[in-house]
Design a protein around this motif. Structure first.
Motif, PDB file in Angstrom:
ATOM      1  N   LYS B 318       0.835  -1.207   0.000  1.00 20.21           N
ATOM      2  CA  LYS B 318       0.000   0.000   0.000  1.00 20.21           C
ATOM      3  C   LYS B 318       0.867   1.254   0.000  1.00 20.21           C
ATOM      4  O   LYS B 318       0.528   2.249  -0.643  1.00 20.21           O
ATOM      5  CB  LYS B 318      -0.890   0.030   1.243  1.00 20.21           C
ATOM      6  N   MET B 355      -0.786  -3.811 -10.126  1.00 20.51           N
ATOM      7  CA  MET B 355      -0.977  -4.656  -8.958  1.00 20.51           C
ATOM      8  C   MET B 355      -1.916  -5.821  -9.287  1.00 20.51           C
ATOM      9  O   MET B 355      -2.878  -5.670 -10.039  1.00 20.51           O
ATOM     10  CB  MET B 355      -1.567  -3.786  -7.855  1.00 20.51           C
ATOM     11  N   TYR B 357      -4.137  -8.913  -7.210  1.00 15.75           N
ATOM     12  CA  TYR B 357      -4.600  -9.127  -5.835  1.00 15.75           C
ATOM     13  C   TYR B 357      -4.771 -10.592  -5.472  1.00 15.75           C
ATOM     14  O   TYR B 357      -4.818 -11.471  -6.323  1.00 15.75           O
ATOM     15  CB  TYR B 357      -5.933  -8.412  -5.629  1.00 15.75           C
ATOM     16  N   GLN B 358      -4.962 -10.786  -4.150  1.00 11.07           N
ATOM     17  CA  GLN B 358      -5.142 -12.133  -3.617  1.00 11.07           C
ATOM     18  C   GLN B 358      -6.468 -12.756  -4.062  1.00 11.07           C
ATOM     19  O   GLN B 358      -6.521 -13.892  -4.482  1.00 11.07           O
ATOM     20  CB  GLN B 358      -5.103 -12.066  -2.090  1.00 11.07           C
ATOM     21  N   MET B 359      -7.529 -11.969  -3.921  1.00 13.61           N
ATOM     22  CA  MET B 359      -8.863 -12.500  -4.197  1.00 13.61           C
ATOM     23  C   MET B 359      -9.330 -12.046  -5.567  1.00 13.61           C
ATOM     24  O   MET B 359      -9.838 -10.931  -5.694  1.00 13.61           O
ATOM     25  CB  MET B 359      -9.858 -11.983  -3.153  1.00 13.61           C
ATOM     26  N   THR B 362     -12.912 -10.368  -5.743  1.00  8.89           N
ATOM     27  CA  THR B 362     -13.209  -8.987  -5.414  1.00  8.89           C
ATOM     28  C   THR B 362     -12.353  -8.016  -6.214  1.00  8.89           C
ATOM     29  O   THR B 362     -12.598  -6.827  -6.203  1.00  8.89           O
ATOM     30  CB  THR B 362     -12.989  -8.718  -3.913  1.00  8.89           C
ATOM     31  N   ALA B 363     -11.379  -8.534  -6.929  1.00 12.54           N
ATOM     32  CA  ALA B 363     -10.511  -7.642  -7.694  1.00 12.54           C
ATOM     33  C   ALA B 363     -11.094  -7.320  -9.062  1.00 12.54           C
ATOM     34  O   ALA B 363     -10.584  -6.469  -9.775  1.00 12.54           O
ATOM     35  CB  ALA B 363      -9.126  -8.248  -7.851  1.00 12.54           C
ATOM     36  N   LEU B 364     -12.173  -8.012  -9.426  1.00  9.65           N
ATOM     37  CA  LEU B 364     -12.819  -7.732 -10.706  1.00  9.65           C
ATOM     38  C   LEU B 364     -14.244  -7.288 -10.453  1.00  9.65           C
ATOM     39  O   LEU B 364     -14.951  -7.903  -9.656  1.00  9.65           O
ATOM     40  CB  LEU B 364     -12.827  -8.991 -11.581  1.00  9.65           C
ATOM     41  N   ARG B 427      -5.151  -7.567 -17.185  1.00 10.41           N
ATOM     42  CA  ARG B 427      -5.432  -6.157 -16.918  1.00 10.41           C
ATOM     43  C   ARG B 427      -4.135  -5.425 -16.570  1.00 10.41           C
ATOM     44  O   ARG B 427      -3.910  -4.304 -17.026  1.00 10.41           O
ATOM     45  CB  ARG B 427      -6.433  -6.047 -15.766  1.00 10.41           C
TER      46      ARG B 427
END
Lengths: 272, 538
Positions: B318, B355, B357-359, B362-364, B427
């Protein structure tokens, strides 16, 4: 769009039928009615007959005529008001959620101040200052309603705002407008649409209370809520007249909500 | 010895896309007292479905089609709800993956423990409390007399998972079904839960079904292993034999020790992409969550940032991206010092640092199509639209090994976990970055899917010479892909260096613990480790 309509379930079709009927009646009002909106044509509270399809009201005006014109006024007023309140409320709500920090504080506290007044008193205050006309009525009710919409849309947007796809958009450098329009709005639609159906109906009732206090739609203009109030006394004599406009409100409410339910299904991706 | 549980020729169907599809086909198994049977496979293999079927239960939208489930002489396949209720909890119990979600947050832990035995009329509340404390002790929970009187949020993840195991034991069942009990835990806490599972099955002589996707974990606790795929049995055997000599190709793939990357050396002459000096950050303004962070990342290389949850690795990401401005120190990216706040950074700098993400869920954005997700950075950074954008999107989809004709119009919700993560990669790639920050990108995925993702990232790096900052708690991943390892604990970097330096002794004390906690594909590993730790305590 046509394909979507063809796939709609029965309940939604019934809802659409009800709303369409109401709209048609509202648009073609002058062609349908047998008498003038405000002309006194019979005795007080006459029961229904070939001459007066639904009887007459407390001044002896034809109730059927008043119902048709009342529908015209009420639906247009309620629709414009609700749409306006949703535009303003959700826009501010999304901004508060996305911007956060002092923007959120500023808007939220301002909204709190408006909400601190009982709605009726606040409406009375504004309307007695600027005078009751249709535009001021729309503006006032939309303002009051938008505070509720603001609360809801801010809460919904807050939930979406913490998702990583919003963070990804921020990191990409997207502006606030794009984030609101493309990332938040599509995901906030289901609860907002549901609320729209409810708010739409509350507006009738609110106009009715204002009419009762002499600040709603000004007589002799007809509106359903006002008609319930005007004729409320008839109930004590066992006359059904006030039930007709009340029934019309219920009828339209059910219709609108049947459509809303279907929208909700579509936008939330539920299939059962 | 008699079998406690016998399942014969079980078929289960699930209802989706308007019809019934078989999801478990012709599975037979049996389980004796004191025995642990491991069920292993990737998601969708039907392992949880089988675990639940052992209790005579089918999830919503599923049905037991045919076969037989015999639990201690009782046929569960067509038993009534009433009969099933008598059996569940008292003869067979279930431990779910996420203990945190399975506890009621507003009741004390021991009260929830006592609920079932009191309800089944086995004992009164006082007796249940006493037994609970005894079981907490046996499962190595700290201060067993007191811990039950806390609320679930006052326990750590590993403690909760053990309290959950205790709860399953409350009615003294003969069989326990463990459904991925350690998947959500750090390696260091995973050990505690595995030790508790061993205690129950060996010392208390219970039978268990152990469901997991991690072969190294199941090797520690199971006597026999069944490998499942798409609802079918692939291979079954004694744990040692199966690990030593797997017969099927699929099992061998699962067993493959991950080593994807040839060694790449790091020299001082290489371009420095990212240079972090003396960075500190805080959430509250009072306590610092990051301190004295120094880090250098070179072009074409991968730095792995390792630590337990709460060690500050995601916070560091972050700070680097500017979401959380550093309170002091400097971040130099491609030779320019970046402003600490995201808003003040230039679009061009944002483009070069992407970046993942892990999940991926929720990242899309669930309301967007693949075309829009990948097309937006193209339009935003390069102004590419229309047919040109279309071609570029298809090109990117081919790069991440997805067929453009099938995927381009799909909504992101219509993809599997692995596919979603690939779209996230596309992306990031669309922006043509120099650095990609990968935040636990594989930890939500199945082993083979995760390996596919790591392969892809590796491949892309070889082609485009991008750098990765790889945040993870999974040391197996680190071993597979990193050039350089940075180990974090409580907001500080405690050790960093090239991979071979860090992985070779002597270690920092914490690095040692971390490395030792990664399960190895050796059935004796856990026993040895526990013995070793016990002896050092004495």
């Amino acid at each position: 769009m046509l394909k979507l309509l063809r796939q709609s379930p029965l309940s939604a079709r019934i809802g659409m039928g009800i709303v369409l009927l109401n709209c048609l009646v509202a648009v073609f009002a002058p062609l349908i009615v047998p008498y003038g909106e405000t002309s006194v044509v019979g005795d007080v509270w006459e029961s229904s007959s070939v001459k007066f399809y639904l009887g007459t009201d407390h001044l002896g005006r034809d109730l059927f005529t008043r119902m048709v014109y009342g529908g015209r006024n009420t639906i247009a007023l309620a629709f414009i008001t609700t749409a306006l309140s949703f535009l303003a409320g959700s826009f501010l709500g999304f901004i508060a959620a996305v911007k956060g920090a002092w923007t959120d504080q500023l808007i939220s506290r301002a909204i709190d101040i408006i909400m601190a007044f009982p709605t009726l008193i606040f409406a009375l205050m504004i309307l007695s200052v600027v005078g009751s006309s249709i535009p001021t009525l729309i503006f006032t009710i939309a303002l009051l309603d938008s505070t509720r919409v603001y609360r809801l849309s801010r809460a919904v947007a807050m939930d979406i705002e913490v998702m990583e796809f919003v963070e990804a958009a921020r990191l990409r450098g997207e502006g606030i407008w794009w984030i609101m329009r493309h990332e938040i709005l599509p995901n906030a639609m289901p609860p907002l649409v549901a609320e729209f159906g409810l708010r739409f109906c509350f507006v009738f009732l609110f106009i009715a209370s204002l009419s009762f206090l002499g600040l709603g739609l000004q007589p002799p203009l007809a509106d359903w809520g006002g008609m319930v109030k005007e004729n409320a006394g008839a109930i004590t004599f066992g006359i059904y007249i006030p039930l007709i406009p009340a029934g019309a409100i219920a009828f339209l409410t059910v219709g609108v909500n049947l459509i809303v339910d279907w929208f909700l299904h579509l936008s939330s991706g539920l299939h059962e | 010895m008699n079998n406690l549980l016998e399942i014969k020729n079980l078929y289960i169907e699930g209802f989706y896309e308007e019809r019934w599809h078989p999801i478990v086909r012709d599975i037979s198994l049996d389980l004796k007292r004191g025995e642990v049977l491991g069920l292993i496979g990737e998601s969708g293999a039907g392992k949880s479905t089988i675990g639940l079927a052992a209790m005579g239960y089918a999830r919503q939208g599923c049905r037991l089609t045919s076969g037989s489930i015999n639990l201690e002489g009782i046929e569960l396949f067509d038993a009534t709800e009433e009969d099933l209720r008598l059996v569940r909890g008292s003869k067979i119990a279930y431990v779910a993956q996420s203990a945190a979600a399975s506890f009621n947050p507003s009741h004390r832990v021991i009260k929830q423990y006592a609920e079932a035995p009191v309800h089944h009329g086995l004992m009164n509340y006082k007796e249940a409390e006493k037994e609970g404390i005894e079981i907490y002790r046996r499962l190595f929970l700290p201060t067993p007399e007191k811990i039950g009187y806390r609320y679930p949020h006052e326990l750590s993840g590993g403690q909760l998972q053990r309290a959950m195991v205790a709860m399953a034991m409350s009615c003294k069942p003969d069989i326990i079904v463990f459904d991925e009990p350690t998947t959500a835990l750090d390696v260091t806490t995973q050990i505690e839960v595995l030790a508790a599972v061993k205690e129950i099955t060996e010392k208390m002589n219970k039978a268990a079904l152990y469901i997991t996707h991690d072969l190294a974990v199941v090797a520690q606790v199971a006597h026999r292993i069944m490998v499942l795929r798409n609802g079918r049995l692939v291979e079954e055997g004694e744990t040692r034999a199966l690990i030593k000599k797997p017969k099927e190709k699929y099992t061998r793939e699962l067993l493959n020790v991950r080593a994807l990357r040839e060694e790449k050396s790091i020299t001082d002459r290489m371009d420095v992409i990212l240079d972090i000096k003396d960075v500190a950050a805080t959430y509250t303004g009072v306590e610092t969550v990051l301190e004295d962070i120094d880090l250098i990342l070179r072009r074409g290389r991968t730095v792995a940032l390792v630590g337990e949850s709460g060690s500050g690795k995601s916070t560091l990401a972050k700070v680097i991206t500017g979401l959380l401005p550093a309170i002091h120190g400097s971040i130099t990216f491609l030779g320019k010092e970046l402003p600490s706040e995201l808003k003040k950074r230039k679009k061009e700098d944002l483009r070069k640092m992407q970046m993942i993400y892990q999940m991926p869920d929720t990242a899309l954005n669930p309301k967007q199509t693949v075309r829009k997700v990948i097309g937006r950075p193209l339009q935003f950074y390069f102004g590419i639209r229309g047919q040109k954008a279309e071609d570029r999107i298809k090109d990117l989809l081919r790069k991440i090994e997805l067929d453009p004709d099938i995927y381009i119009d799909r909504l992101t919700t219509e993809l599997s976990g692995g596919e979603k993560q690939r779209i996230c990669i596309a992306r990031a790639l669309a922006a043509e970055p120099d650095l990609i920050i990968c935040d636990e990108v594989t930890s939500a995925l199945d082993q083979l899917v995760a390996e596919g993702i790591l392969d892809l990232l590796q491949d892309l790096q070889n082609k485009t010479n991008m750098s990765y900052l790889f945040i993870t708690h999974d040391l197996a991943t680190v071993k597979a892909i990193a050039d350089k390892i940075v180990i974090m604990l409580e907001g500080k970097i405690i050790e960093q260096g090239e991979k071979k330096e860090i992985l070779a002794p002597p270690h920092h004390e914490y690095t040692d613990k971390l490395l030792a906690s990664v399960p190895e594909m050796d059935p004796d590993w856990l026993d040895n480790l526990l013995d070793e730790r016990a002896s050092t305590f004495i």
